[in-house]
Scaffold this active site. Structure first.
Site, PDB file in Angstrom:
ATOM      1  N   LYS A 130       7.698  -4.526  15.065  1.00  0.00           N
ATOM      2  CA  LYS A 130       8.124  -3.214  14.535  1.00  0.00           C
ATOM      3  C   LYS A 130       9.002  -2.494  15.570  1.00  0.00           C
ATOM      4  O   LYS A 130       9.995  -1.863  15.218  1.00  0.00           O
ATOM      5  CB  LYS A 130       6.908  -2.353  14.175  1.00  0.00           C
ATOM      6  N   PHE A 166       0.825  -1.222   0.000  1.00  0.00           N
ATOM      7  CA  PHE A 166       0.000   0.000   0.000  1.00  0.00           C
ATOM      8  C   PHE A 166       0.861   1.275   0.000  1.00  0.00           C
ATOM      9  O   PHE A 166       0.869   2.052  -0.965  1.00  0.00           O
ATOM     10  CB  PHE A 166      -0.933  -0.068   1.215  1.00  0.00           C
ATOM     11  N   THR A 193       5.941   2.678  12.759  1.00  0.00           N
ATOM     12  CA  THR A 193       4.549   2.965  13.094  1.00  0.00           C
ATOM     13  C   THR A 193       4.426   3.562  14.499  1.00  0.00           C
ATOM     14  O   THR A 193       5.262   3.286  15.370  1.00  0.00           O
ATOM     15  CB  THR A 193       3.730   1.656  13.020  1.00  0.00           C
ATOM     16  N   ASP A 194       3.356   4.310  14.725  1.00  0.00           N
ATOM     17  CA  ASP A 194       3.099   4.842  16.067  1.00  0.00           C
ATOM     18  C   ASP A 194       2.736   3.746  17.066  1.00  0.00           C
ATOM     19  O   ASP A 194       2.806   3.952  18.278  1.00  0.00           O
ATOM     20  CB  ASP A 194       1.996   5.920  16.022  1.00  0.00           C
ATOM     21  N   GLU A 195       2.376   2.564  16.532  1.00  0.00           N
ATOM     22  CA  GLU A 195       1.946   1.484  17.434  1.00  0.00           C
ATOM     23  C   GLU A 195       3.049   0.992  18.347  1.00  0.00           C
ATOM     24  O   GLU A 195       2.773   0.306  19.325  1.00  0.00           O
ATOM     25  CB  GLU A 195       1.457   0.284  16.624  1.00  0.00           C
ATOM     26  N   TYR A 247       2.542  -7.842  16.004  1.00  0.00           N
ATOM     27  CA  TYR A 247       2.947  -6.917  14.929  1.00  0.00           C
ATOM     28  C   TYR A 247       3.720  -5.731  15.500  1.00  0.00           C
ATOM     29  O   TYR A 247       4.841  -5.437  15.063  1.00  0.00           O
ATOM     30  CB  TYR A 247       1.712  -6.419  14.153  1.00  0.00           C
TER      31      TYR A 247
HETATM   32  P1  NAD Z   1       1.319  -3.640   3.222  1.00  0.00           P
HETATM   33  O1  NAD Z   1       1.028  -4.881   3.984  1.00  0.00           O
HETATM   34  O2  NAD Z   1       0.263  -3.054   2.361  1.00  0.00           O
HETATM   35  O3  NAD Z   1       2.589  -3.874   2.281  1.00  0.00           O
HETATM   36  C1  NAD Z   1       3.733  -4.535   2.726  1.00  0.00           C
HETATM   37  C2  NAD Z   1       4.535  -4.965   1.491  1.00  0.00           C
HETATM   38  O4  NAD Z   1       5.735  -5.602   1.951  1.00  0.00           O
HETATM   39  C3  NAD Z   1       3.817  -5.977   0.598  1.00  0.00           C
HETATM   40  O5  NAD Z   1       3.955  -5.609  -0.767  1.00  0.00           O
HETATM   41  C4  NAD Z   1       4.531  -7.297   0.877  1.00  0.00           C
HETATM   42  O6  NAD Z   1       4.530  -8.177  -0.241  1.00  0.00           O
HETATM   43  C5  NAD Z   1       5.919  -6.801   1.226  1.00  0.00           C
HETATM   44  N1  NAD Z   1       6.663  -7.732   2.076  1.00  0.00           N
HETATM   45  C6  NAD Z   1       6.262  -8.333   3.221  1.00  0.00           C
HETATM   46  N2  NAD Z   1       7.242  -9.125   3.696  1.00  0.00           N
HETATM   47  C7  NAD Z   1       8.297  -9.000   2.838  1.00  0.00           C
HETATM   48  C8  NAD Z   1       9.600  -9.548   2.786  1.00  0.00           C
HETATM   49  N3  NAD Z   1      10.034 -10.418   3.706  1.00  0.00           N
HETATM   50  N4  NAD Z   1      10.421  -9.181   1.769  1.00  0.00           N
HETATM   51  C9  NAD Z   1      10.009  -8.310   0.823  1.00  0.00           C
HETATM   52  N5  NAD Z   1       8.767  -7.769   0.807  1.00  0.00           N
HETATM   53  C10 NAD Z   1       7.928  -8.118   1.812  1.00  0.00           C
HETATM   54  O7  NAD Z   1       1.837  -2.596   4.308  1.00  0.00           O
HETATM   55  P2  NAD Z   1       1.716  -1.004   4.332  1.00  0.00           P
HETATM   56  O8  NAD Z   1       0.459  -0.633   5.001  1.00  0.00           O
HETATM   57  O9  NAD Z   1       2.032  -0.487   3.006  1.00  0.00           O
HETATM   58  O10 NAD Z   1       2.909  -0.678   5.345  1.00  0.00           O
HETATM   59  C11 NAD Z   1       4.209  -0.383   4.855  1.00  0.00           C
HETATM   60  C12 NAD Z   1       5.103  -0.028   6.020  1.00  0.00           C
HETATM   61  O11 NAD Z   1       4.579   1.110   6.694  1.00  0.00           O
HETATM   62  C13 NAD Z   1       5.218  -1.115   7.069  1.00  0.00           C
HETATM   63  O12 NAD Z   1       6.545  -1.136   7.528  1.00  0.00           O
HETATM   64  C14 NAD Z   1       4.281  -0.676   8.175  1.00  0.00           C
HETATM   65  O13 NAD Z   1       4.688  -1.156   9.416  1.00  0.00           O
HETATM   66  C15 NAD Z   1       4.418   0.827   8.080  1.00  0.00           C
HETATM   67  N6  NAD Z   1       3.274   1.634   8.534  1.00  0.00           N
HETATM   68  C16 NAD Z   1       2.028   1.365   8.056  1.00  0.00           C
HETATM   69  C17 NAD Z   1       0.962   2.194   8.438  1.00  0.00           C
HETATM   70  C18 NAD Z   1      -0.432   1.972   7.915  1.00  0.00           C
HETATM   71  O14 NAD Z   1      -1.359   2.624   8.385  1.00  0.00           O
HETATM   72  N7  NAD Z   1      -0.653   1.105   6.950  1.00  0.00           N
HETATM   73  C19 NAD Z   1       1.188   3.241   9.319  1.00  0.00           C
HETATM   74  C20 NAD Z   1       2.492   3.464   9.816  1.00  0.00           C
HETATM   75  C21 NAD Z   1       3.522   2.662   9.392  1.00  0.00           C
HETATM   76  O1  DAU Z   2      -1.107   3.117  13.597  1.00  0.00           O
HETATM   77  C1  DAU Z   2      -0.446   2.637  12.473  1.00  0.00           C
HETATM   78  C2  DAU Z   2      -0.928   1.246  12.156  1.00  0.00           C
HETATM   79  O2  DAU Z   2      -2.225   1.393  11.586  1.00  0.00           O
HETATM   80  C3  DAU Z   2      -0.002   0.505  11.204  1.00  0.00           C
HETATM   81  O3  DAU Z   2       1.211   0.256  11.850  1.00  0.00           O
HETATM   82  C4  DAU Z   2      -0.613  -0.827  10.747  1.00  0.00           C
HETATM   83  O4  DAU Z   2       0.206  -1.402   9.753  1.00  0.00           O
HETATM   84  C5  DAU Z   2      -1.980  -0.551  10.177  1.00  0.00           C
HETATM   85  O5  DAU Z   2      -2.609  -1.786   9.841  1.00  0.00           O
HETATM   86  C6  DAU Z   2      -2.843   0.197  11.187  1.00  0.00           C
HETATM   87  O6  DAU Z   2      -3.114  -0.639  12.341  1.00  0.00           O
HETATM   88  P1  DAU Z   2      -4.581  -0.702  12.997  1.00  0.00           P
HETATM   89  O7  DAU Z   2      -4.679  -1.971  13.726  1.00  0.00           O
HETATM   90  O8  DAU Z   2      -4.892   0.561  13.704  1.00  0.00           O
HETATM   91  O9  DAU Z   2      -5.445  -0.701  11.617  1.00  0.00           O
HETATM   92  P2  DAU Z   2      -6.742  -1.492  11.143  1.00  0.00           P
HETATM   93  O10 DAU Z   2      -7.081  -0.928   9.793  1.00  0.00           O
HETATM   94  O11 DAU Z   2      -6.588  -2.964  11.226  1.00  0.00           O
HETATM   95  O12 DAU Z   2      -7.846  -1.049  12.188  1.00  0.00           O
HETATM   96  C7  DAU Z   2      -8.127   0.315  12.439  1.00  0.00           C
HETATM   97  C8  DAU Z   2      -9.161   0.391  13.557  1.00  0.00           C
HETATM   98  O13 DAU Z   2     -10.398  -0.133  13.080  1.00  0.00           O
HETATM   99  C9  DAU Z   2      -8.795  -0.450  14.767  1.00  0.00           C
HETATM  100  O14 DAU Z   2      -9.248   0.212  15.931  1.00  0.00           O
HETATM  101  C10 DAU Z   2      -9.594  -1.748  14.552  1.00  0.00           C
HETATM  102  C11 DAU Z   2     -10.849  -1.249  13.861  1.00  0.00           C
HETATM  103  N1  DAU Z   2     -11.515  -2.181  12.915  1.00  0.00           N
HETATM  104  C12 DAU Z   2     -10.756  -2.806  11.985  1.00  0.00           C
HETATM  105  C13 DAU Z   2     -11.350  -3.618  11.039  1.00  0.00           C
HETATM  106  C14 DAU Z   2     -10.527  -4.350   9.991  1.00  0.00           C
HETATM  107  C15 DAU Z   2     -12.904  -2.292  12.938  1.00  0.00           C
HETATM  108  O15 DAU Z   2     -13.604  -1.692  13.782  1.00  0.00           O
HETATM  109  N2  DAU Z   2     -13.494  -3.090  11.999  1.00  0.00           N
HETATM  110  C16 DAU Z   2     -12.796  -3.763  11.044  1.00  0.00           C
HETATM  111  O16 DAU Z   2     -13.385  -4.459  10.218  1.00  0.00           O
END
Ligand code: NAD
Ligand code: DAU
Length: 331
Positions: A151, A11, A120-122, A147
């Site tokens: 991280k 993503f 991530t902030d988590e 997770y």
């Molecule tokens: P995502 O799951 O959409 O994408 C992760 C990508 O990494 C995928 O394309 C997957 O194929 C690849 N991948 C996984 N394991 C791998 C490996 N061993 N080698 C090579 N590629 C691999 O995740 P995202 O939401 O795009 O998150 C990207 C980064 O940002 C992560 O490090 C996540 O912790 C961080 N992050 C995400 C969020 C969020 O809200 N989504 C917020 C803060 C930080």
């Molecule tokens: O804060 C950053 C993090 O945000 C990233 O590090 C993670 O990669 C990313 O997945 C995200 O984590 P969350 O656990 O916060 O995201 P998620 O989209 O899974 O859920 C967001 C909120 O919504 C959480 O409070 C759980 C709730 N939820 C989630 C799903 C999938 C629902 O209420 N219903 C749902 O169906």
């Protein structure tokens, strides 16, 4: 500049690649991605001819060494990223997020390159709803899920490599992203694609949990601002002052998609569910001048809904399998 983007088919990584093609056309991009269930090469279809794509794992030390040798900068997005999956099966999180990061750090050290580590902030755990404080760069790590623990472990490795080996590295910890090309397992795309299929949104527990939402383009612009204007060795928190609880997000999606306000259902809560995340991004803003372009989540969600409406072929395949998993988990 030659840049190796890990996780560039995911993503945030794919949105980073697309944005860099527009804003920094002179950067030469190589993507390494293992194409797990979360990676989608279609996300890069429009730039295929302008980048080099390598399918492989960041936990493959020999492959990583070869790729890092030929690059100036690594931007490290690759990770297993979904909390619910980490509660179901933690191992892939340990392998990709900890061992994969270790392999990258060692290669960057050997070849004297630079890395920006995306986190991530988590890693900071969670806040009470009425806590006046937000996370800052000095908040101690206190992760809740496999997770976020993986991280936090990766962040600690990066910090140790900076201190012990003088590694040229920066780190950023961002809040919850939303926008195009996010996997349908995540909260916002799960509900948008569900509503498009005439399925009610699913709210975990009471829906009071708060996330600090930021548009993915604002996150990626902040990453570029840190690469270009941040100080080596430093951590920067990225956030757009976007706190909303999950009930509020569902209400907004229902309104924007023309459904009644009560058209959703409560499902089982996530075990150990973090209550609230909130970011103080003043260090980033003061040092780099970055500000978010999406000040209003309504505008960002409208754009995101349109993208999912126009790109059904991108998400349809993953939707059924994802919902089967949720059915098994009772969520
Ligand atoms: P995502 O799951 O959409 O994408 C992760 C990508 O990494 C995928 O394309 C997957 O194929 C690849 N991948 C996984 N394991 C791998 C490996 N061993 N080698 C090579 N590629 C691999 O995740 P995202 O939401 O795009 O998150 C990207 C980064 O940002 C992560 O490090 C996540 O912790 C961080 N992050 C995400 C969020 C969020 O809200 N989504 C917020 C803060 C930080
Ligand atoms: O804060 C950053 C993090 O945000 C990233 O590090 C993670 O990669 C990313 O997945 C995200 O984590 P969350 O656990 O916060 O995201 P998620 O989209 O899974 O859920 C967001 C909120 O919504 C959480 O409070 C759980 C709730 N939820 C989630 C799903 C999938 C629902 O209420 N219903 C749902 O169906």
């Amino acid at each position: 500049m030659k840049v190796l983007v890990t996780g560039g088919a995911g993503f945030i990584g794919s949105n980073f690649v697309l944005r860099i093609r527009e804003t920094r056309p002179d950067w030469q991009l190589t993507v390494i991605d293992a194409l797990t269930y979360a990676g989608n090469r279609d996300s890069l279809a429009t730039v295929e001819g302008d980048i080099t794509f390598v399918e492989g794992s960041i936990a493959d030390a020999a492959l990583v060494d070869r790729l890092v040798a030929g690059t100036d900068l690594v931007v490290h997005f690759a990770a297993e990223s979904h909390n619910d999956n980490s509660l179901d099966d933690p191992w892939p999180f340990m392998e990709s997020n900890i061992i994969g990061t270790y392999c990258l750090l060692e290669a960057v050290r050997r070849h004297d390159k630079r890395i920006h580590h995306i986190s991530t902030d988590e890693v900071y755990g969670d806040l009470e709803l009425d806590d006046p404080n937000r996370f800052t760069e000095t908040t101690p790590v206190n992760p809740s899920s496999p997770y976020s623990a993986s991280k936090a472990s990766a962040d600690l490795l990066v910090r140790a490599w900076i201190r012990s080996f003088g590694l040229k590295a920066t780190l950023s910890n961002c809040s919850n992203n939303y926008g195009p090309r996010q996997h349908v397992e995540k909260f916002i795309p799960r509900q948008i694609t569900g509503i498009l299929e005439d399925v009610k949104p699913k709210l975990y527990g009471a829906g009071a949990n708060v996330r600090d939402w930021i548009h993915v383009d604002d996150h990626n612009d902040a990453v570029v601002a840190i690469i270009e204007g941040g100080r080596l060795g430093e951590t920067y928190l990225i956030g757009a002052d976007g706190e909303q609880n999950n009930s509020q997000i569902i209400a907004l999606l229902l309104e924007l998609m023309g459904k009644p306000a009560d058209w959703f259902e409560h499902v089982n809560d996530r075990p150990g569910h973090d209550m609230r995340y909130a970011i103080d991004s003043s260090k980033l803003r003061a040092e780099t001048g970055w500000t978010p372009k999406y000040q209003d989540i309504r505008a960002g969600l409208t754009q995101t809904i349109e993208w999912y409406r126009d790109n059904e072929a991108w998400w349809k395949g993953a939707k059924a399998a994802t919902e089967k998993t949720y059915e098994r988990l009772g969520r």
